[in-house]
Enzyme design. Structure first.
Site, PDB file in Angstrom:
ATOM      1  N   ASP A 122      -9.588  18.611   3.996  1.00 35.35           N
ATOM      2  CA  ASP A 122     -10.278  17.469   4.608  1.00 35.35           C
ATOM      3  C   ASP A 122     -11.699  17.839   5.029  1.00 35.35           C
ATOM      4  O   ASP A 122     -11.976  18.990   5.376  1.00 35.35           O
ATOM      5  CB  ASP A 122      -9.463  16.995   5.822  1.00 35.35           C
ATOM      6  CG  ASP A 122      -9.832  15.584   6.241  1.00 35.35           C
ATOM      7  OD1 ASP A 122     -10.511  14.880   5.466  1.00 35.35           O
ATOM      8  OD2 ASP A 122      -9.440  15.184   7.358  1.00 35.35           O
ATOM      9  N   GLY A 123     -12.579  16.855   5.012  1.00 33.96           N
ATOM     10  CA  GLY A 123     -13.928  17.038   5.544  1.00 33.96           C
ATOM     11  C   GLY A 123     -15.049  17.010   4.512  1.00 33.96           C
ATOM     12  O   GLY A 123     -16.197  17.308   4.845  1.00 33.96           O
ATOM     13  N   TRP A 130     -19.070  16.827   5.385  1.00 31.70           N
ATOM     14  CA  TRP A 130     -19.925  17.904   4.873  1.00 31.70           C
ATOM     15  C   TRP A 130     -21.166  17.291   4.203  1.00 31.70           C
ATOM     16  O   TRP A 130     -22.295  17.737   4.428  1.00 31.70           O
ATOM     17  CB  TRP A 130     -19.137  18.745   3.864  1.00 31.70           C
ATOM     18  CG  TRP A 130     -19.853  19.934   3.317  1.00 31.70           C
ATOM     19  CD1 TRP A 130     -19.782  21.215   3.786  1.00 31.70           C
ATOM     20  CD2 TRP A 130     -20.741  19.973   2.182  1.00 31.70           C
ATOM     21  NE1 TRP A 130     -20.571  22.043   3.020  1.00 31.70           N
ATOM     22  CE2 TRP A 130     -21.170  21.310   2.029  1.00 31.70           C
ATOM     23  CE3 TRP A 130     -21.220  19.009   1.284  1.00 31.70           C
ATOM     24  CZ2 TRP A 130     -22.041  21.707   1.016  1.00 31.70           C
ATOM     25  CZ3 TRP A 130     -22.097  19.403   0.284  1.00 31.70           C
ATOM     26  CH2 TRP A 130     -22.497  20.740   0.165  1.00 31.70           C
ATOM     27  N   ARG A 157     -21.318  10.912  -0.450  1.00 28.15           N
ATOM     28  CA  ARG A 157     -19.981  11.514  -0.257  1.00 28.15           C
ATOM     29  C   ARG A 157     -19.510  12.285  -1.493  1.00 28.15           C
ATOM     30  O   ARG A 157     -18.840  13.308  -1.371  1.00 28.15           O
ATOM     31  CB  ARG A 157     -18.966  10.417   0.095  1.00 28.15           C
ATOM     32  CG  ARG A 157     -19.165   9.843   1.495  1.00 28.15           C
ATOM     33  CD  ARG A 157     -18.129   8.742   1.774  1.00 28.15           C
ATOM     34  NE  ARG A 157     -16.780   9.265   1.713  1.00 28.15           N
ATOM     35  CZ  ARG A 157     -16.147   9.853   2.741  1.00 28.15           C
ATOM     36  NH1 ARG A 157     -16.747   9.962   3.912  1.00 28.15           N
ATOM     37  NH2 ARG A 157     -14.925  10.296   2.582  1.00 28.15           N
ATOM     38  N   HIS A 166     -17.408  15.869  -2.300  1.00 23.87           N
ATOM     39  CA  HIS A 166     -16.210  16.046  -3.134  1.00 23.87           C
ATOM     40  C   HIS A 166     -16.461  17.095  -4.220  1.00 23.87           C
ATOM     41  O   HIS A 166     -15.578  17.869  -4.555  1.00 23.87           O
ATOM     42  CB  HIS A 166     -15.792  14.713  -3.761  1.00 23.87           C
ATOM     43  CG  HIS A 166     -15.327  13.709  -2.738  1.00 23.87           C
ATOM     44  ND1 HIS A 166     -14.466  14.041  -1.707  1.00 23.87           N
ATOM     45  CD2 HIS A 166     -15.610  12.381  -2.567  1.00 23.87           C
ATOM     46  CE1 HIS A 166     -14.238  12.970  -0.955  1.00 23.87           C
ATOM     47  NE2 HIS A 166     -14.928  11.957  -1.455  1.00 23.87           N
ATOM     48  N   ASN A 196      -5.284   6.895   0.027  1.00 22.28           N
ATOM     49  CA  ASN A 196      -6.706   7.021  -0.334  1.00 22.28           C
ATOM     50  C   ASN A 196      -7.193   5.902  -1.259  1.00 22.28           C
ATOM     51  O   ASN A 196      -8.401   5.731  -1.448  1.00 22.28           O
ATOM     52  CB  ASN A 196      -7.007   8.397  -0.948  1.00 22.28           C
ATOM     53  CG  ASN A 196      -7.029   9.530   0.063  1.00 22.28           C
ATOM     54  OD1 ASN A 196      -6.646  10.662  -0.226  1.00 22.28           O
ATOM     55  ND2 ASN A 196      -7.489   9.251   1.282  1.00 22.28           N
ATOM     56  N   TRP A 197      -6.257   5.085  -1.778  1.00 27.64           N
ATOM     57  CA  TRP A 197      -6.683   3.920  -2.576  1.00 27.64           C
ATOM     58  C   TRP A 197      -7.450   2.925  -1.716  1.00 27.64           C
ATOM     59  O   TRP A 197      -8.138   2.047  -2.246  1.00 27.64           O
ATOM     60  CB  TRP A 197      -5.462   3.204  -3.181  1.00 27.64           C
ATOM     61  CG  TRP A 197      -4.676   4.044  -4.131  1.00 27.64           C
ATOM     62  CD1 TRP A 197      -3.452   4.589  -3.912  1.00 27.64           C
ATOM     63  CD2 TRP A 197      -5.057   4.434  -5.464  1.00 27.64           C
ATOM     64  NE1 TRP A 197      -3.046   5.302  -5.017  1.00 27.64           N
ATOM     65  CE2 TRP A 197      -4.005   5.216  -5.982  1.00 27.64           C
ATOM     66  CE3 TRP A 197      -6.186   4.202  -6.265  1.00 27.64           C
ATOM     67  CZ2 TRP A 197      -4.038   5.773  -7.257  1.00 27.64           C
ATOM     68  CZ3 TRP A 197      -6.215   4.756  -7.536  1.00 27.64           C
ATOM     69  CH2 TRP A 197      -5.160   5.524  -8.025  1.00 27.64           C
ATOM     70  N   ARG A 215      -4.822  22.569   7.870  1.00 32.66           N
ATOM     71  CA  ARG A 215      -5.687  21.394   7.712  1.00 32.66           C
ATOM     72  C   ARG A 215      -7.082  21.768   8.171  1.00 32.66           C
ATOM     73  O   ARG A 215      -7.266  22.300   9.265  1.00 32.66           O
ATOM     74  CB  ARG A 215      -5.191  20.188   8.508  1.00 32.66           C
ATOM     75  CG  ARG A 215      -6.095  18.960   8.284  1.00 32.66           C
ATOM     76  CD  ARG A 215      -5.545  17.669   8.806  1.00 32.66           C
ATOM     77  NE  ARG A 215      -6.382  16.550   8.323  1.00 32.66           N
ATOM     78  CZ  ARG A 215      -5.964  15.329   8.101  1.00 32.66           C
ATOM     79  NH1 ARG A 215      -4.712  15.028   8.311  1.00 32.66           N
ATOM     80  NH2 ARG A 215      -6.799  14.399   7.661  1.00 32.66           N
ATOM     81  N   ARG A 242      -3.567  16.012  12.356  1.00 30.64           N
ATOM     82  CA  ARG A 242      -2.484  15.107  11.957  1.00 30.64           C
ATOM     83  C   ARG A 242      -2.057  15.468  10.548  1.00 30.64           C
ATOM     84  O   ARG A 242      -2.767  16.180   9.837  1.00 30.64           O
ATOM     85  CB  ARG A 242      -2.933  13.642  12.042  1.00 30.64           C
ATOM     86  CG  ARG A 242      -4.214  13.349  11.276  1.00 30.64           C
ATOM     87  CD  ARG A 242      -4.578  11.846  11.316  1.00 30.64           C
ATOM     88  NE  ARG A 242      -5.893  11.635  10.718  1.00 30.64           N
ATOM     89  CZ  ARG A 242      -7.033  11.503  11.404  1.00 30.64           C
ATOM     90  NH1 ARG A 242      -7.040  11.548  12.717  1.00 30.64           N
ATOM     91  NH2 ARG A 242      -8.175  11.335  10.762  1.00 30.64           N
ATOM     92  N   SER A 294      -1.165  13.115   8.157  1.00 34.35           N
ATOM     93  CA  SER A 294      -1.575  12.113   7.170  1.00 34.35           C
ATOM     94  C   SER A 294      -0.580  11.983   6.011  1.00 34.35           C
ATOM     95  O   SER A 294      -0.976  11.994   4.834  1.00 34.35           O
ATOM     96  CB  SER A 294      -2.988  12.428   6.644  1.00 34.35           C
ATOM     97  OG  SER A 294      -3.920  12.422   7.705  1.00 34.35           O
TER      98      SER A 294
HETATM   99  C1  IPE Z   1      -5.781  13.381   3.893  1.00 36.37           C
HETATM  100  O1  IPE Z   1      -7.090  13.214   4.280  1.00 36.37           O
HETATM  101  C2  IPE Z   1      -5.673  13.267   2.404  1.00 36.37           C
HETATM  102  C3  IPE Z   1      -6.286  14.324   1.620  1.00 36.37           C
HETATM  103  C4  IPE Z   1      -6.891  15.391   2.081  1.00 36.37           C
HETATM  104  C5  IPE Z   1      -6.166  14.151   0.206  1.00 36.37           C
HETATM  105  P1  IPE Z   1      -7.659  11.805   4.745  1.00 36.37           P
HETATM  106  O2  IPE Z   1      -9.072  12.038   5.114  1.00 36.37           O
HETATM  107  O3  IPE Z   1      -7.376  10.773   3.711  1.00 36.37           O
HETATM  108  O4  IPE Z   1      -6.744  11.501   6.010  1.00 36.37           O
HETATM  109  P2  IPE Z   1      -7.018  10.562   7.256  1.00 36.37           P
HETATM  110  O5  IPE Z   1      -7.419   9.224   6.716  1.00 36.37           O
HETATM  111  O6  IPE Z   1      -8.116  11.184   8.042  1.00 36.37           O
HETATM  112  O7  IPE Z   1      -5.724  10.551   8.008  1.00 36.37           O
HETATM  113  C1  IPE Z   2     -11.057  15.034   1.868  1.00 37.06           C
HETATM  114  O1  IPE Z   2     -12.303  14.770   2.416  1.00 37.06           O
HETATM  115  C2  IPE Z   2     -10.959  14.613   0.428  1.00 37.06           C
HETATM  116  C3  IPE Z   2     -10.029  13.504   0.182  1.00 37.06           C
HETATM  117  C4  IPE Z   2      -9.380  12.833   1.082  1.00 37.06           C
HETATM  118  C5  IPE Z   2      -9.847  13.140  -1.195  1.00 37.06           C
HETATM  119  P1  IPE Z   2     -12.652  13.342   3.012  1.00 37.06           P
HETATM  120  O2  IPE Z   2     -13.242  12.504   1.927  1.00 37.06           O
HETATM  121  O3  IPE Z   2     -11.482  12.748   3.697  1.00 37.06           O
HETATM  122  O4  IPE Z   2     -13.765  13.740   4.046  1.00 37.06           O
HETATM  123  P2  IPE Z   2     -14.019  13.118   5.469  1.00 37.06           P
HETATM  124  O5  IPE Z   2     -12.720  13.170   6.230  1.00 37.06           O
HETATM  125  O6  IPE Z   2     -14.487  11.713   5.252  1.00 37.06           O
HETATM  126  O7  IPE Z   2     -15.072  13.996   6.066  1.00 37.06           O
HETATM  127 MG    MG Z   3     -10.801  12.811   5.612  1.00 37.10          MG
END
Ligand code: IPE
Ligand code: IPE
Ligand code: MG
Length: 247
Positions: free
Chosen positions: A27-28, A32, A40, A44, A75-76, A195, A201, A203
């Site tokens: 995550d993050g 970043w 964004r 990725h 994530n959809w 995480r 969490r 998730s």
């Molecule tokens: C969890 O991250 C899913 C993945 C890392 C693929 P999210 O960024 O989607 O989770 P939430 O929305 O903060 O719970």
């Molecule tokens: C995790 O990073 C990648 C996926 C969920 C696919 P995020 O895209 O959730 O990054 P933040 O949480 O918005 O920083």
């Molecule tokens: Mg995230």
């Protein structure tokens, strides 16, 4: 004596032990990119580099199975452009890294409802899994269109089908049977769940399997996560005393 299931203890696991199965909620990426005033998708892209780095590091460190949460069933809900960026990166990741995996003895598995993804991606994944099925050095499981609750729903449906045909009695359903109907059925028990990015969490990730996993939350954003971060997480794991309900 408790039954050994994918989520339950192995008697030999204890202080100083190395984890067999590590899972990471990567995550993050978005934060970043935001910190750098980048789109964004740039986050990725760096996230894919981090994943590559960590797969290699996990192999070097002798981890038996590494499960990476790449795309959740929730994530959809993201903007369509971001979803298609993520799918594009995934396609590229498999296409460009499959040779390296195959040569390094990595067995690729995908968990989650991946059959619902684009047909070309489904056949790419099936081909990559088939090609690496006999590899034994490490298993890399990628969670795609994965949600733990729906994974359990699918397991319950499959078991219910077996009950309906009379193949098994309801009383035969136990933890072991549920384990063997989950997507993680051929992975070792989950020992350590990491995480990144400071969120604390799950998730909807590996809810059943995490029953006795050690949880490790770090503030590092996923694109900055490197081998040393993984080494630190393993060291943290080695210091835990896992009791599994005993003394
Ligand atoms: C969890 O991250 C899913 C993945 C890392 C693929 P999210 O960024 O989607 O989770 P939430 O929305 O903060 O719970
Ligand atoms: C995790 O990073 C990648 C996926 C969920 C696919 P995020 O895209 O959730 O990054 P933040 O949480 O918005 O920083
Ligand atoms: Mg995230």
């Amino acid at each position: 004596m408790a039954r050994a299931t994918a989520s339950s203890p192995r008697p030999e696991a204890g202080q100083g032990a190395a984890p067999r199965h590590v899972a990471i909620i990567m995550d993050g990426n978005g934060r970043w990119a935001k910190k750098r005033l980048l789109p964004r998708v740039a986050g990725h892209r760096q996230g894919v580099e981090a994943a590559r780095r960590i797969v290699r590091a996990a192999g070097d460190l002798g981890i038996e199975a590494l499960t990476l949460y790449a795309f959740s069933s929730e994530n959809w809900r993201r903007p369509q452009e971001e979803v298609s960026d993520l799918m594009g990166l995934l396609r590229l990741f498999i296409l460009s890294d499959i040779d390296e995996f195959a040569n390094a003895g990595v067995r690729l598995r995908v968990i989650g409802d991946y059959k619902a993804l684009a047909p070309d991606l489904v056949s790419l994944i099936d081909g990559a899994m088939e090609r690496t099925a006999g590899n034994r050095a490490m298993t890399l499981a990628i969670a795609l269109n994965y949600g733990a609750q729906f994974e359990m729903v699918r397991a319950v449906r499959a078991i219910a089908d077996r009950v309906q045909t009379g193949e098994i009695a309801p009383a035969a359903i136990d933890e072991q049977m549920i384990d063997t109907h989950l997507d993680t059925q051929d992975l070792p028990p989950l020992d350590l769940l990491i995480r990144t990015s400071g969120e604390k969490r799950l998730s909807n990730f590996l809810l059943w399997q995490a029953a006795y996993a050690e949880l490790h939350f770090v503030d590092t954003l996923w694109p900055d996560f490197d081998k040393q971060c993984l080494v630190d997480a393993l060291a943290h794991f080695g210091q835990r005393e896992r009791r599994f309900g005993g003394l």
